[in-house]
Structure formats: structure tokens, C-alpha cells
Design a protein around this motif. Structure first.
Motif, PDB file in Angstrom:
ATOM      1  N   PRO A 328       0.832  -1.209   0.000  1.00 24.94           N
ATOM      2  CA  PRO A 328       0.000   0.000   0.000  1.00 24.94           C
ATOM      3  C   PRO A 328       0.869   1.262   0.000  1.00 24.94           C
ATOM      4  N   GLU A 329       0.421   2.285  -0.722  1.00 26.93           N
ATOM      5  CA  GLU A 329       1.155   3.544  -0.802  1.00 26.93           C
ATOM      6  C   GLU A 329       0.676   4.477   0.311  1.00 26.93           C
ATOM      7  N   ALA A 330       1.339   4.351   1.438  1.00 26.15           N
ATOM      8  CA  ALA A 330       1.096   5.205   2.599  1.00 26.15           C
ATOM      9  C   ALA A 330       2.349   5.144   3.455  1.00 26.15           C
ATOM     10  N   GLY A 331       2.715   6.258   4.096  1.00 29.09           N
ATOM     11  CA  GLY A 331       3.916   6.280   4.909  1.00 29.09           C
ATOM     12  C   GLY A 331       5.138   5.877   4.099  1.00 29.09           C
ATOM     13  N   LEU A 332       5.949   4.966   4.646  1.00 26.92           N
ATOM     14  CA  LEU A 332       7.119   4.478   3.913  1.00 26.92           C
ATOM     15  C   LEU A 332       6.742   3.639   2.698  1.00 26.92           C
ATOM     16  N   GLY A 333       5.462   3.271   2.593  1.00 29.92           N
ATOM     17  CA  GLY A 333       5.011   2.529   1.419  1.00 29.92           C
ATOM     18  C   GLY A 333       5.213   3.293   0.119  1.00 29.92           C
ATOM     19  N   TRP A 334       5.168   4.637   0.176  1.00 24.37           N
ATOM     20  CA  TRP A 334       5.463   5.426  -1.028  1.00 24.37           C
ATOM     21  C   TRP A 334       6.880   5.138  -1.511  1.00 24.37           C
ATOM     22  N   ALA A 335       7.825   5.110  -0.588  1.00 29.60           N
ATOM     23  CA  ALA A 335       9.218   4.860  -0.954  1.00 29.60           C
ATOM     24  C   ALA A 335       9.413   3.424  -1.428  1.00 29.60           C
TER      25      ALA A 335
END
Length: 353
Positions: A328-335
Motif C-alpha cells: 500500500p502507498e502510505a507512509g514508507l510505502g510510497w518509498a
């Protein structure tokens, strides 16, 4: 031959730091740990020294490098003052830490650092060894990740030596890094602060500090062939294993797993040796499949910290293809997703159930 200087990560010995700083002062290259990944450092104000970093890594000349300084005062001589008040405000919140600020560079910054661009990225790392080296060197240190260009970044000294033994002068060896993905790169030269690369400073934290922050399309890890970019380096392959890698994306975790299974079985049916970078705890049931756990979806910090090591370990087992599951793209998930997309040669989209 590369000189290895073993140091305590919290209390690095003065002698080892002095030796590494003398190499920097002489125009040499030293790999050192930061809180994100290991960096390959040189005197950031010496264009010949910075050029040695590019040669050691095989780094394309159009891919800028970041300058590392000891504190916010070290930023001031490196940049023009157009956005300096905002930069210093952010420095007070996030430095030392995994946030790189991009501003217009001053004339003392060599063009090779910025790949000829009018801007420069600067940060203060949050690691005792890095800070000691910068202080002892008495100069900003230009440092991209300490790996061969395009390979997964190094998070332990063994990764550095695997890629760069004999190509660099020294390594400050201090065990594993903490965050495991590079710093967030935030461009302050436009009307709205813009994330160019997600990293250890999360998008949510930046939004809380700034009120408004934009996310450049390239920061998601998707780069259109003809799209205008703030840096040509954003087009280059990064973080990639040697094996072909397919990233399976989708909105539903179960659908991602099912689609990955179909891809794995299909590749095995064609005689390929399949590696899988996957969430733990679910049985793949594929005899001969190389499964490398990458961490749970609700433990994204652990995923980020171990992702590069997992890719290197899986790649070393010799698969023909690596299938990786999205997060999921949230928090460190974007990186994490930025790095997985940049590493993958192909993206497969799982259909919703």
C-alpha cells in the motif's frame, strides 16, 4: 585495494574517522553508513573527487548527487537564498534526518555535483559515523549510494564490498543501516514544494509541516518516455536485480497474491527458475520456487529496512525471473513502491476480485 575501517556505529573511533577524512581531503572516495543506506563519499567541492565517485559506480553523468553537511549552517554557502527561509524551517523539523532539500546552487558547487543543473540537493544525515566523517573532513561530502549504478542500494557493508571492492579507497564499516531506503528529495525551487523521490521522510509528515506539498509523477516510480523531468537521472534504472523482475500491483491483497501465483506457475511451466519477493505467512505451494519474505503489509518499516537485502539475496540464488508483490502507498510505502517500480522491468496489474 579497498581499505576497510571497522567502527562502532554509535561511537566511531577517532583514529578511523581521521584516516577516512584524510582520504577525503586527498581527493579519494570513502563509503560510509547513513541512517538510510551506505553512501559513497568524496569532497563535494572538488570536481575531480566527485568525478571519481561517478567512475567508481559507473554512474551516468546526468544523474546528480547529494551533498551531505554537518548542520543547517552548512547549507547556507551551497545555495542561493531564494527559498532559504523555508529550507531552514524544514531543517529545524527534519534534520538530522532522511530529507534532502533541493535549492538553487551557489557558484561554489561544482557542476558535476548537479549534473549541470542549476540546483543542488543537500541534507544532514542522522548517523554518528556520517556526521563524524563530515566534521573531520571539513567539507560537504557528495555521496550517492555506495553500489554499482542500477543495482540495489547497500544497507550493510558486505553489499558495498560486493559491488565496489577495488573501485573505492576505503569503507567505514559500521553494520546495518536503519531505515533502508534513501532520503526523500523535496524540491523547493518552484511555487509549491514538490517531492521528487519519496524516502525516509514520509509524504504525510511533509504535508503536516508544509500544509501543501505536491508529488511529482516520477516520484511514484512511473516515468513516461517523453515526459519532462526536473532531473534526467530520474529516467535511469535503479535498485534492480540482475534477474528480470515483474511487480504485481492491485488494490486487493488477495488478488495480488492470486495474480502472482498465476505468473509464477506460468514461468515455471516454461522452464524458468522463479524467485518470489512476497509477504510472509502464506504458502506458495510451488516446488522449486525461491521464496524470499519481504515483510507484512502492516509492517512497512521492516519491509523498507530489508527490501534491498532481500533483492540481493534472492538475486544471488540465480532465478530467471523475480515476481514481487506490491504494498500500500502510505507512509514508507510510497518509498517502497517507488523502488519496486524502478527495479521492475515489467508491471502486472491484478484484476479486482
Amino acid at each position: 585495494m579497498t581499505e576497510v575501517l571497522a567502527v562502532d556505529p554509535l561511537r566511531p573511533a577517532a583514529g578511523a574517522i581521521a584516516r577516512a577524512a584524510s582520504i577525503i581531503a586527498a581527493g579519494g572516495t570513502v563509503a560510509f553508513p547513513t541512517e538510510t543506506v551506505y553512501g559513497l563519499g568524496a569532497n563535494g567541492l572538488d570536481p575531480d573527487a566527485v568525478a571519481r565517485v561517478f567512475r567508481a559506480k559507473g554512474r551516468p553523468q546526468d544523474n546528480p548527487v547529494i551533498l551531505h553537511v554537518a548542520d543547517a549552517d552548512g547549507l547556507k554557502p551551497l545555495v542561493e537564498d531564494v527559498a532559504l527561509p523555508l529550507a531552514l524551517e524544514l531543517a529545524g523539523r527534519f534534520w538530522p534526518g532522511p530529507l534532502t532539500l533541493v535549492l538553487r546552487r551557489s557558484p561554489i558547487v561544482p557542476a558535476v555535483v548537479s549534473a549541470g543543473l542549476p540546483t543542488v540537493g543537500v541534507r544532514v544525515p542522522a548517523h554518528p559515523v556520517a556526521l563524524a566523517l563530515i566534521a573531520a573532513s571539513g567539507t560537504p561530502i557528495a555521496a550517492p549510494s555506495a553500489n554499482l549504478s542500477g543495482r540495489p542500494s547497500p544497507t550493510v557493508p558486505e553489499h558495498v564490498l560486493a559491488d565496489l571492492t577495488g573501485r573505492i579507497d576505503a569503507l567505514l564499516s559500521a553494520g546495518a543501516t536503519g531505515i533502508g531506503v534513501e532520503s526523500t528529495v523535496l524540491d523547493l525551487t518552484g511555487p509549491v514544494p514538490t517531492v521528487l523521490r519519496p524516502g525516509g521522510a514520509t509524504l504525510e509528515d511533509l504535508a503536516a509541516a508544509l500544509g501543501r506539498v505536491e508529488f511529482h509523477p516520477a516520484a511514484a516510480g512511473r516515468v513516461e518516455p517523453d515526459a519532462p523531468l526536473p532531473s534526467p537521472g530520474l529516467r535511469h534504472v535503479h535498485y534492480a536485480p540482475r534477474a528480470r523482475m515483474v511487480l504485481v500491483e492491485g488494490a486487493d491483497a488477495t488478488a495480488i497474491r492470486q495474480a502472482a501465483l498465476v505468473l509464477a506457475r506460468g514461468a515455471q511451466a516454461q522452464g524458468a527458475r522463479v524467485g518470489v519477493l512476497a509477504r510472509p505467512g502464506l504458502e506458495w505451494g510451488l516446488p522449486g520456487c525461491l521464496v524470499q519474505p519481504a515483510g507484512a503489509r502492516d509492517a512497512i518499516g521492516a519491509v523498507a529496512a530489508g527490501m534491498y537485502a532481500a533483492l540481493r539475496e534472492l538475486d544471488a540464488a540465480g532465478p530467471d525471473i523475480i515476481i514481487a508483490e506490491a504494498y500500500p502507498e502510505a507512509g514508507l510505502g510510497w518509498a517502497v513502491m517507488n523502488r519496486l517500480r524502478r527495479a521492475a522491468g515489467e508491471i502486472s496489474h491484478a484484476a479486482a476480485p
